[in-house]
Design a protein around this motif. Structure first.
Motif, PDB file in Angstrom:
ATOM      1  N   VAL A  43       0.859  -1.176   0.000  1.00 29.69           N
ATOM      2  CA  VAL A  43       0.000   0.000   0.000  1.00 29.69           C
ATOM      3  C   VAL A  43       0.896   1.227   0.000  1.00 29.69           C
ATOM      4  O   VAL A  43       1.885   1.275   0.718  1.00 29.69           O
ATOM      5  CB  VAL A  43      -0.923   0.013   1.228  1.00 29.69           C
ATOM      6  CG1 VAL A  43      -1.809   1.248   1.215  1.00 29.69           C
ATOM      7  CG2 VAL A  43      -1.767  -1.240   1.255  1.00 29.69           C
ATOM      8  N   VAL A  44       0.565   2.189  -0.830  1.00 29.76           N
ATOM      9  CA  VAL A  44       1.414   3.358  -0.977  1.00 29.76           C
ATOM     10  C   VAL A  44       1.449   4.138   0.341  1.00 29.76           C
ATOM     11  O   VAL A  44       0.477   4.166   1.098  1.00 29.76           O
ATOM     12  CB  VAL A  44       0.891   4.250  -2.115  1.00 29.76           C
ATOM     13  CG1 VAL A  44      -0.443   4.863  -1.757  1.00 29.76           C
ATOM     14  CG2 VAL A  44       1.896   5.316  -2.463  1.00 29.76           C
ATOM     15  N   GLU A  45       2.598   4.728   0.637  1.00 28.59           N
ATOM     16  CA  GLU A  45       2.709   5.592   1.811  1.00 28.59           C
ATOM     17  C   GLU A  45       2.624   7.033   1.344  1.00 28.59           C
ATOM     18  O   GLU A  45       3.488   7.525   0.612  1.00 28.59           O
ATOM     19  CB  GLU A  45       4.025   5.331   2.543  1.00 28.59           C
ATOM     20  CG  GLU A  45       3.950   4.144   3.476  1.00 28.59           C
ATOM     21  CD  GLU A  45       5.169   4.050   4.364  1.00 28.59           C
ATOM     22  OE1 GLU A  45       5.101   4.510   5.511  1.00 28.59           O
ATOM     23  OE2 GLU A  45       6.187   3.498   3.911  1.00 28.59           O
ATOM     24  N   LEU A  46       1.569   7.708   1.771  1.00 30.28           N
ATOM     25  CA  LEU A  46       1.296   9.053   1.277  1.00 30.28           C
ATOM     26  C   LEU A  46       1.972  10.070   2.192  1.00 30.28           C
ATOM     27  O   LEU A  46       1.418  10.480   3.212  1.00 30.28           O
ATOM     28  CB  LEU A  46      -0.216   9.276   1.232  1.00 30.28           C
ATOM     29  CG  LEU A  46      -0.702  10.316   0.226  1.00 30.28           C
ATOM     30  CD1 LEU A  46      -0.190   9.969  -1.171  1.00 30.28           C
ATOM     31  CD2 LEU A  46      -2.213  10.376   0.230  1.00 30.28           C
ATOM     32  N   ASN A  47       3.158  10.480   1.799  1.00 30.67           N
ATOM     33  CA  ASN A  47       3.822  11.526   2.585  1.00 30.67           C
ATOM     34  C   ASN A  47       3.315  12.900   2.149  1.00 30.67           C
ATOM     35  O   ASN A  47       2.554  13.042   1.201  1.00 30.67           O
ATOM     36  CB  ASN A  47       5.336  11.428   2.416  1.00 30.67           C
ATOM     37  CG  ASN A  47       5.739  11.482   0.956  1.00 30.67           C
ATOM     38  OD1 ASN A  47       5.087  12.133   0.153  1.00 30.67           O
ATOM     39  ND2 ASN A  47       6.807  10.795   0.632  1.00 30.67           N
ATOM     40  N   CYS A  48       3.786  13.917   2.866  1.00 33.21           N
ATOM     41  CA  CYS A  48       3.263  15.255   2.591  1.00 33.21           C
ATOM     42  C   CYS A  48       3.608  15.716   1.181  1.00 33.21           C
ATOM     43  O   CYS A  48       2.805  16.380   0.524  1.00 33.21           O
ATOM     44  CB  CYS A  48       3.821  16.245   3.625  1.00 33.21           C
ATOM     45  SG  CYS A  48       2.772  16.370   5.095  1.00 33.21           S
ATOM     46  N   GLN A  49       4.793  15.386   0.723  1.00 33.91           N
ATOM     47  CA  GLN A  49       5.197  15.844  -0.603  1.00 33.91           C
ATOM     48  C   GLN A  49       4.245  15.326  -1.670  1.00 33.91           C
ATOM     49  O   GLN A  49       3.844  16.059  -2.576  1.00 33.91           O
ATOM     50  CB  GLN A  49       6.632  15.383  -0.897  1.00 33.91           C
ATOM     51  CG  GLN A  49       7.134  15.857  -2.245  1.00 33.91           C
ATOM     52  CD  GLN A  49       7.016  17.377  -2.382  1.00 33.91           C
ATOM     53  OE1 GLN A  49       7.431  18.128  -1.510  1.00 33.91           O
ATOM     54  NE2 GLN A  49       6.408  17.828  -3.476  1.00 33.91           N
ATOM     55  N   GLN A  50       3.888  14.035  -1.571  1.00 31.62           N
ATOM     56  CA  GLN A  50       2.976  13.475  -2.562  1.00 31.62           C
ATOM     57  C   GLN A  50       1.607  14.133  -2.466  1.00 31.62           C
ATOM     58  O   GLN A  50       0.931  14.343  -3.487  1.00 31.62           O
ATOM     59  CB  GLN A  50       2.855  11.969  -2.373  1.00 31.62           C
ATOM     60  CG  GLN A  50       4.148  11.230  -2.713  1.00 31.62           C
ATOM     61  CD  GLN A  50       3.987   9.732  -2.629  1.00 31.62           C
ATOM     62  OE1 GLN A  50       2.878   9.222  -2.700  1.00 31.62           O
ATOM     63  NE2 GLN A  50       5.094   9.028  -2.474  1.00 31.62           N
ATOM     64  N   LEU A  51       1.192  14.451  -1.240  1.00 35.00           N
ATOM     65  CA  LEU A  51      -0.095  15.139  -1.104  1.00 35.00           C
ATOM     66  C   LEU A  51      -0.033  16.515  -1.762  1.00 35.00           C
ATOM     67  O   LEU A  51      -0.973  16.940  -2.450  1.00 35.00           O
ATOM     68  CB  LEU A  51      -0.436  15.272   0.383  1.00 35.00           C
ATOM     69  CG  LEU A  51      -1.849  15.741   0.681  1.00 35.00           C
ATOM     70  CD1 LEU A  51      -2.850  14.699   0.230  1.00 35.00           C
ATOM     71  CD2 LEU A  51      -2.020  16.041   2.156  1.00 35.00           C
ATOM     72  N   LEU A  52       1.089  17.195  -1.580  1.00 36.93           N
ATOM     73  CA  LEU A  52       1.243  18.498  -2.237  1.00 36.93           C
ATOM     74  C   LEU A  52       1.205  18.344  -3.753  1.00 36.93           C
ATOM     75  O   LEU A  52       0.602  19.175  -4.458  1.00 36.93           O
ATOM     76  CB  LEU A  52       2.567  19.131  -1.793  1.00 36.93           C
ATOM     77  CG  LEU A  52       2.632  19.583  -0.326  1.00 36.93           C
ATOM     78  CD1 LEU A  52       4.021  20.108   0.007  1.00 36.93           C
ATOM     79  CD2 LEU A  52       1.586  20.656  -0.057  1.00 36.93           C
ATOM     80  N   ASP A  53       1.839  17.296  -4.253  1.00 38.37           N
ATOM     81  CA  ASP A  53       1.808  17.046  -5.704  1.00 38.37           C
ATOM     82  C   ASP A  53       0.377  16.886  -6.194  1.00 38.37           C
ATOM     83  O   ASP A  53       0.013  17.376  -7.270  1.00 38.37           O
ATOM     84  CB  ASP A  53       2.622  15.798  -6.040  1.00 38.37           C
ATOM     85  CG  ASP A  53       4.124  16.074  -5.996  1.00 38.37           C
ATOM     86  OD1 ASP A  53       4.502  17.247  -5.835  1.00 38.37           O
ATOM     87  OD2 ASP A  53       4.900  15.115  -6.134  1.00 38.37           O
ATOM     88  N   ILE A  54      -0.435  16.195  -5.414  1.00 37.44           N
ATOM     89  CA  ILE A  54      -1.826  15.995  -5.821  1.00 37.44           C
ATOM     90  C   ILE A  54      -2.560  17.324  -5.863  1.00 37.44           C
ATOM     91  O   ILE A  54      -3.305  17.614  -6.799  1.00 37.44           O
ATOM     92  CB  ILE A  54      -2.510  15.015  -4.848  1.00 37.44           C
ATOM     93  CG1 ILE A  54      -1.913  13.613  -5.018  1.00 37.44           C
ATOM     94  CG2 ILE A  54      -4.010  14.975  -5.093  1.00 37.44           C
ATOM     95  CD1 ILE A  54      -2.436  12.617  -4.016  1.00 37.44           C
ATOM     96  N   TYR A  55      -2.337  18.152  -4.865  1.00 35.80           N
ATOM     97  CA  TYR A  55      -2.992  19.461  -4.872  1.00 35.80           C
ATOM     98  C   TYR A  55      -2.507  20.307  -6.043  1.00 35.80           C
ATOM     99  O   TYR A  55      -3.271  21.102  -6.604  1.00 35.80           O
ATOM    100  CB  TYR A  55      -2.743  20.183  -3.542  1.00 35.80           C
ATOM    101  CG  TYR A  55      -3.752  19.836  -2.476  1.00 35.80           C
ATOM    102  CD1 TYR A  55      -3.730  18.606  -1.851  1.00 35.80           C
ATOM    103  CD2 TYR A  55      -4.752  20.739  -2.123  1.00 35.80           C
ATOM    104  CE1 TYR A  55      -4.656  18.275  -0.887  1.00 35.80           C
ATOM    105  CE2 TYR A  55      -5.690  20.423  -1.153  1.00 35.80           C
ATOM    106  CZ  TYR A  55      -5.631  19.191  -0.541  1.00 35.80           C
ATOM    107  OH  TYR A  55      -6.560  18.854   0.408  1.00 35.80           O
ATOM    108  N   THR A  56      -1.244  20.147  -6.393  1.00 40.83           N
ATOM    109  CA  THR A  56      -0.722  20.881  -7.547  1.00 40.83           C
ATOM    110  C   THR A  56      -1.457  20.491  -8.826  1.00 40.83           C
ATOM    111  O   THR A  56      -1.650  21.312  -9.716  1.00 40.83           O
ATOM    112  CB  THR A  56       0.782  20.590  -7.707  1.00 40.83           C
ATOM    113  OG1 THR A  56       1.458  21.012  -6.527  1.00 40.83           O
ATOM    114  CG2 THR A  56       1.350  21.307  -8.920  1.00 40.83           C
ATOM    115  N   ILE A  57      -1.870  19.233  -8.899  1.00 41.18           N
ATOM    116  CA  ILE A  57      -2.625  18.788 -10.072  1.00 41.18           C
ATOM    117  C   ILE A  57      -4.077  19.230  -9.966  1.00 41.18           C
ATOM    118  O   ILE A  57      -4.697  19.642 -10.945  1.00 41.18           O
ATOM    119  CB  ILE A  57      -2.520  17.262 -10.209  1.00 41.18           C
ATOM    120  CG1 ILE A  57      -1.065  16.861 -10.470  1.00 41.18           C
ATOM    121  CG2 ILE A  57      -3.434  16.749 -11.307  1.00 41.18           C
ATOM    122  CD1 ILE A  57      -0.842  15.374 -10.505  1.00 41.18           C
TER     123      ILE A  57
END
Lengths: 225, 225
Positions: free
Chosen positions: B75-89
DNA sequence: CTTCAAGTGATTGTCGACAATCTAAAGGTA
DNA sequence: TACCTTTAGATTGTCGACAATCACTTGAAG
């Protein structure tokens, strides 16, 4: 040490199959709308149906094929409306990519982009009109900007999913980039903004660039009015 | 849980499994970073490994799990950076969705959006502070706007892929929407622009809305400077 | 004690086979 | 002729089994 290729990249059969099938569909070897028979394809590629089905699942995720339970899979038929929908997604996404790239592109990457555009310019000035390089150069420019964002999810979304559909459309449609010189001018303008680290302008220019291409398609699809 | 195949005879087992596993991961029943054993899960759900593997392929496409050849899936580990990437999209995509929705929303849909916001407002005014409805109302607002665009690919991309990751993050993180009232105000402003058929303003407001939420996350992840 | 190598156990990737379902042709009835 | 039912054929979805690969334990050498 010599067989480095076998070490760094463990190849799964379904993965290789997915890439093969993607290329086959994108280049039109498997035509749009054609039904995909699992036993036939499995025989042709010399594999079992298991890995082939897994590859099909991946293609379905990209949007290259459509599957109906108990019926089968068909290569997607890309009509103009769907192409317009893709451009509608590309416009804001690549605009944001430009904004990010303006901050993160290294000077070396900027120089490489410059060389790419000059190379492209020379081909057009020599009036080669070779559509292949034209498209290749076009895609290359966009790819490099997207990859410079450092947003892996954005890169995957655009380069590994949406762009396959674009390549499929361009390879099966006779239309060959109706306005190569104008597009190159717009690429130069984008590069200028990137080189000035003006993310806001770069975003606007890229959005306009894609929006204009979208309008061309829109007029082709409905020439009336 | 054993009679999975009796849920719907016309759908595929792998499809139902995909939805079940998606919910299990999003709600944290299967925790982030945990390894996924195919034989164990297959036994638990009473199916063979074939359909389960196909479901995993789908989850990998969404980005909920990561697979490594010959090693397995986690299962993917959703760190803050990846969450920020999602918001960027999300920021540019949902901005565009707002622009489109401003033209296509029917009066009835606008009224339903209005009721939804009033309902949400009342809950907040009563100081219930129930985070569940808060999130539900938030997602509902965004979902309806996105689906009103009529761009099926955009709907799939946002609702069927990115939003699963958001729900996963919010369900596993203790943080509960740090600024519910401010967010609701912004929703009201967006609704006003939509009701005025002002697509340009609606796009800007939605982008700002998501961008502000992104900044909150950014500050939480790096409180220094 | 640390480090490395071999072996064991489990997991993954792949294959062939069977039941459920769909498709299309054949045949009967109004 | 048109329409519905039946039936044969093929295809899809699912299952269990086997080979290839990996993780971990055991043991030996430095």
């Amino acid at each position: 040490m010599q067989n480095l290729r076998n070490i760094d990249k463990q190849s799964m059969l379904s993965q290789d199959l997915g890439e093969l099938l993607t290329e086959a569909i994108v280049q039109g070897v498997i035509p749009q709308g054609s039904k995909i028979s699992e036993p036939e394809l499995a025989r042709r590629y010399g594999v079992s149906r298991g890995p082939l089905r897994e590859a099909m699942l991946k293609l379905e995720g990209i949007g290259l094929v459509e599957r109906i339970p108990h019926v089968g899979a068909r290569v997607v038929e890309l009509n103009c409306q769907q192409l317009l929908d893709i451009y509608t997604i590309r416009e804001p996404l690549e605009g944001m990519a430009c904004r990010l790239a303006a901050e993160r592109l290294t000077q070396r990457q900027l120089n490489e982009l410059h060389d790419l555009l000059e190379h492209h310019q020379q081909y057009l000035d020599d009036n080669h009109g070779e559509a292949y390089f034209d498209q290749q150069g076009d895609f290359d420019f966009h790819y490099r900007i997207i990859k410079a964002t450092g947003n892996q999810r954005l890169v995957t979304l655009l380069c590994d999913e949406l762009y396959h559909l674009l390549r499929m459309y361009r390879s099966t449609s006779a239309r060959q980039h109706a306005r190569p010189k104008r597009a190159l001018q717009e690429h130069w303008a984008i590069w200028q903004a990137l080189n000035d680290r003006d993310g806001e302008l770069a975003e606007i220019l890229m959005r306009r660039h894609i929006s204009r291409a979208r309008k061309v398609i829109e007029q082709l699809s409905s020439p009336d009015s």
